[in-house]
Motif scaffolding. Structure first.
Motif, PDB file in Angstrom:
ATOM      1  N   LEU A  76      49.513  40.601  37.500  1.00  8.43           N
ATOM      2  CA  LEU A  76      50.250  39.343  37.400  1.00  8.43           C
ATOM      3  C   LEU A  76      49.315  38.141  37.533  1.00  8.43           C
ATOM      4  O   LEU A  76      49.359  37.209  36.716  1.00  8.43           O
ATOM      5  CB  LEU A  76      51.318  39.284  38.497  1.00  8.43           C
ATOM      6  N   HIS A  77      48.459  38.163  38.561  1.00  6.05           N
ATOM      7  CA  HIS A  77      47.580  37.013  38.777  1.00  6.05           C
ATOM      8  C   HIS A  77      46.545  36.881  37.662  1.00  6.05           C
ATOM      9  O   HIS A  77      46.305  35.791  37.153  1.00  6.05           O
ATOM     10  CB  HIS A  77      46.879  37.128  40.137  1.00  6.05           C
ATOM     11  N   SER A  78      45.911  37.991  37.299  1.00  2.00           N
ATOM     12  CA  SER A  78      44.872  37.887  36.272  1.00  2.00           C
ATOM     13  C   SER A  78      45.496  37.618  34.907  1.00  2.00           C
ATOM     14  O   SER A  78      44.925  36.900  34.088  1.00  2.00           O
ATOM     15  CB  SER A  78      44.002  39.150  36.239  1.00  2.00           C
ATOM     16  N   GLY A  79      46.662  38.172  34.669  1.00  2.00           N
ATOM     17  CA  GLY A  79      47.334  37.920  33.392  1.00  2.00           C
ATOM     18  C   GLY A  79      47.727  36.460  33.256  1.00  2.00           C
ATOM     19  O   GLY A  79      47.512  35.842  32.207  1.00  2.00           O
ATOM     20  N   LEU A  80      48.256  35.877  34.316  1.00  3.17           N
ATOM     21  CA  LEU A  80      48.609  34.454  34.280  1.00  3.17           C
ATOM     22  C   LEU A  80      47.356  33.596  34.176  1.00  3.17           C
ATOM     23  O   LEU A  80      47.302  32.645  33.394  1.00  3.17           O
ATOM     24  CB  LEU A  80      49.371  34.068  35.549  1.00  3.17           C
TER      25      LEU A  80
END
Lengths: 343, 343, 343, 343
Positions: free
Chosen positions: B179-183
């Protein structure tokens, strides 16, 4: 619904990520239109606008700077400033403003909202991490990473040549960047504006480090001052041809003083604007994106006079006034923690 | 006072930073001695120790891994495990233990403290950020940075060649890294274990992205599963010669499915252990260092059966039991925020 | 066979990679023993040695600095220096020396070999890339990468705030780092020691850049000088309290001059020793490793009085004398190529 | 004079830097106009063009990918391909073509020039560094840096957990990336397509590394093959559901074989397209920029049928035919150098 957007104050990695998130969510989920105002408050003051839609925000997430430009213009200091802003907003059919900026920029937003009914939502921005209303702001983590990488690189030179290496980092009034990067980089001395330093103590740490056969790294915030600073710095200022004692002076001055007092060679690195430019860290992109999403949702909810803020892992809304309430400086207890690693 | 120290479970950047902070503060400020136990709980079980003093922790702050080694040994599953640990602690004259580890390792510490009176203080560690007792743990920020840099690099290839690029990142039970790296990386699809995905929906995002003349990047956590997953993955597993469907399977499997359903070429990157090795980010060094300082102070205060935790910008102490209380997964609302950027 | 090893002169990423390669190949393939001399020529002069075997070189490949220490000691300037060196080599039963260093360090090796029969093989080292005998030396690529990353970061700040950003990089006598990083970073002005610059011309480039609505980045080598430099710098020196005009002076001086002549704000970054510390780039590790392998093979072949050098993709052996033959400076034609991008 | 420009083949960091340099010098110094052809040879074949002037190349220096797009279209395999290209060039009033690409793309340029009089100048591009006509090509250094950083990160995990870590890097026919990154990263085994490997020997290195209490890192080029490869891989292929044995197969296959033969846990990282995307290294930007400058000057000089090439530190012109003359593979002697570090 048409929403205006502006970015004010100094550069900070993550501004574009906020802009992108606001526009993506505003257009896709809420069906809003946007007007980008150029160069901070100068934009609505002079009616200087940019197209701001989905194509305009493509690819800007990883880019430093701000596609809207910035300035330190304060409409309350301009003749007829408030009236001109209100007229331009009306002319542009802008119903609400999202204002991304620091203490000064958001202070204007707070007054415009309170005194003149301009519908504003704020997004806090300060590379120095010195706003008390939010745990962190975007840009700070990037700056700390850059300073830490520089300190990492200096260790080997310090030890191969047994030299003192002084790194001057940003922070005029708050020492957060110095404290975080100094701790993360394993610095042997960290000097911050909140704590006047004693040159003899600094030289004591330097000397004790050399006695252990290691070479010291000194991280100094640009606003750090010696205990007898007024006298000393007036003198340093006299030697400085720019009159910018704080900008580029403390690091060099300190290196010279350490050299002359300890007899050890000292060298200086002044990172300067490298700390506030370029691509944001993952954390800053995440935080800036979430701030943007929550700011446009605050507009949708009609919650004006508020700004978004980080509290723990959550983004919350607080009164815009809090942005200017109190400078968040490094508490004594936190600085005391760092002292474990001095010398 | 002699304090034992051990690190258990999987690798995580920042372990050495904790060890260094504990020892530096313990020796300098409190005058303690230390015993390093090797390879997690195997150390006190087998009496396998390492010298642990100030020279031993020099220079380890920026290094990944752990100088004490690690293992997944659980003394409650070993014959006579608890008795052997208590005897070894007594023999080594160790008065208290600082235990750095995840749910399993800290669960042992909690039981040893509660059931057998072993004086333990915990430091939470999980690269997946899935401990509910603390806002963040060290290692997570590093992993997110590494995954984000990889995604950044894939954008240009995706767009120059109009290909689907699938990145498989860590996260078996919680999708925080995805989630964090994708965002942060601007991914067009993010798939996490908490939300079973629909292949048709994924292919719809992929196709709509191509229609806008951009190429999609899909970030998938290793534990993500399709909605009709049991059937589909049993089938995929049959084609997989390792039986490690989750380890290296989902990314490749997804790329193949997207290729066959959309007719677009797809390529896979499997970051693997690159995400959990190497030098910690500045944030992780800062957090790990503070955890270490606060853990040894908890020992000094005699606050056993507790672990340190991050709450907002503060390090606090919470019951050790909380470490194993509940897996912290990505809430629906947070995943919904990310969906603004899908497609 | 016992081989002595020493590293002299300034810090340079890759020194440890050379040491590791020499020892790994020497021990494993040739069965040699090694003696590490501490701190450059001071080691054999004073008989200061370090154990140097396979365990001693474990893990040092990616580390900056030198495990042997360094100095600028010149035995020809020490009383009885040559005799003491020869006696210490005899006492230590050292049959041959591998000397890693720049012009000065290798110049000593050349004289010791030619005039006193000391069996020396050289490895060239200069972060400035100014040795004519070799296409490249290790350390240079790392320095250029670091300076380029800094310039990358400055672009966004320059453009968001329309400021002149001056970056001072290393290079007292040769402008290679400024030229390569300036070209790679897309600088708008590059100033090198080989070409005295005209302040009016510099300000012309700055102004024309602003006219095109972009903000200029000026890269200046620490040894760059204005055309009427003796006069101007004497004046600057008078304002400088350190007497180190070249070390930290030119960047600040230039920023001030540009400010006062163009009326545009200018800011300075002084990278300093950050450029010569820390982990080497992949290219520098490759080059340093190959230099090490070829140096120990030259010893095996009895080819003394030679140094290794890079020619195209090949490592060759050239006379040690070539190391000091001629400073390799930036040719006019190459600087002319770069001017395409000025302004 | 109007010059056409196209980029063909796989992605490679530095393509945009070439385009920018060609256009900047062509417009500013020679007064040329430019036509950008889209997607490699598909552009002139279908008359698909892009505006290409100074504003179009602003800011692209640090960006990966290519603003012109790419493809593997070969006009000699298209009906009437050559005639359509000649007609489109005539219609667009393009006097000469600069062709940036690898063996295939430049092979087309060579034939068009030799057989059909199309005025072409080539710029060599191959991330694999396997063109014999030039010492290096841009993109390769970036790929090696990325792979090396990944290997660096794996070291700590390998050693903390005593696991075998396998990294699969690019290189179907030539092992340059594996060799350079393996040496730079301190890998313990490097497997390349040029040298069929013996699984028993590989397992021997792995085992001997563990005996020395270190954990091994194995770098394997995607095109590396075991000695009895046809048999073994046919078997592996049967287990692979994609039929892409070389793309994503060798790393996983090798990890499994090592696990089953040595009894040690093994994990795989497959870097994939991360290696060929994103911002170019400083060296690649420098090389790409110089290639661009020299290519447009070759046009100015009327030297068609030539391509630019790097020889030592110099950019020279060689016949376009050389681009396709011979695959540059890793010579035995160079691979033998690397074996010093195996095991």
């Amino acid at each position: 619904m048409r929403v205006g957007l502006l970015t004010g104050g100094g550069d900070c990695p993550g501004l574009n990520a906020v802009i992108r998130a606001v526009v993506r969510k505003g257009v896709q989920d809420y069906g809003y239109d946007f007007t980008g105002y150029r160069d901070g408050w100068r934009g609505p003051l002079q009616g200087s606008v940019s197209r701001l839609d989905i194509p305009a925000v493509r690819g800007i997430l990883p880019r430093g700077g701000t596609i809207l430009g910035s300035s330190r213009t304060n409409p309350f200091k301009e003749p007829d400033g408030v009236r001109r802003i209100r007229e331009n907003l009306a002319k542009d059919e802008v119903d609400a403003l999202i204002v991304i900026g620091g203490e000064d920029t958001l202070g204007v937003a707070a007054r415009l909202h309170e005194e003149h009914g301009v519908r504003c939502v704020g997004v806090p921005k300060t590379i120095d991490n010195d706003l008390s209303a939010t745990d962190y702001t975007f840009g700070f983590d990037t700056a700390v990473n850059i300073a830490t990488e520089a300190i990492d690189r200096l260790h080997t030179t310090a030890e191969s040549h047994m030299r003192v290496l002084v790194v001057e980092v940003m922070g005029r009034h708050a020492g957060w960047i110095a404290l975080h990067s100094g701790l993360a980089g394993g610095a042997n001395v960290i000097l911050i504006p909140e704590q006047r330093f004693d040159l003899d103590e600094v030289c004591g740490w330097v000397t004790s480090r050399f006695r252990a056969s290691y070479a010291p790294i000194v991280v100094v915030a640009e606003g750090a001052m010696p205990r007898d600073g007024d006298l000393v710095l007036k003198d340093a200022a006299a030697h400085d041809s720019f009159g910018h004692v704080r900008l580029s002076g403390v690091g060099e001055w300190l290196a010279k003083e350490i050299e002359s007092r300890t007899g050890k060679e000292a060298r200086t690195t002044v990172l300067g604007h490298v700390q506030r430019g370029g691509t944001p860290s993952a954390f800053d992109r995440w935080l800036a994106t979430r701030f943007g999403l929550h700011a446009i949702t605050a507009v949708r909810d009609g919650e004006y006079g508020r700004m978004v803020a980080l509290r723990g892992p959550d983004v919350v809304r607080v009164p815009l006034r809090e942005a200017t309430a109190r400078l968040k400086t490094v508490p004594d207890a936190l600085y005391a923690e760092a002292r474990t690693f001095f010398g």
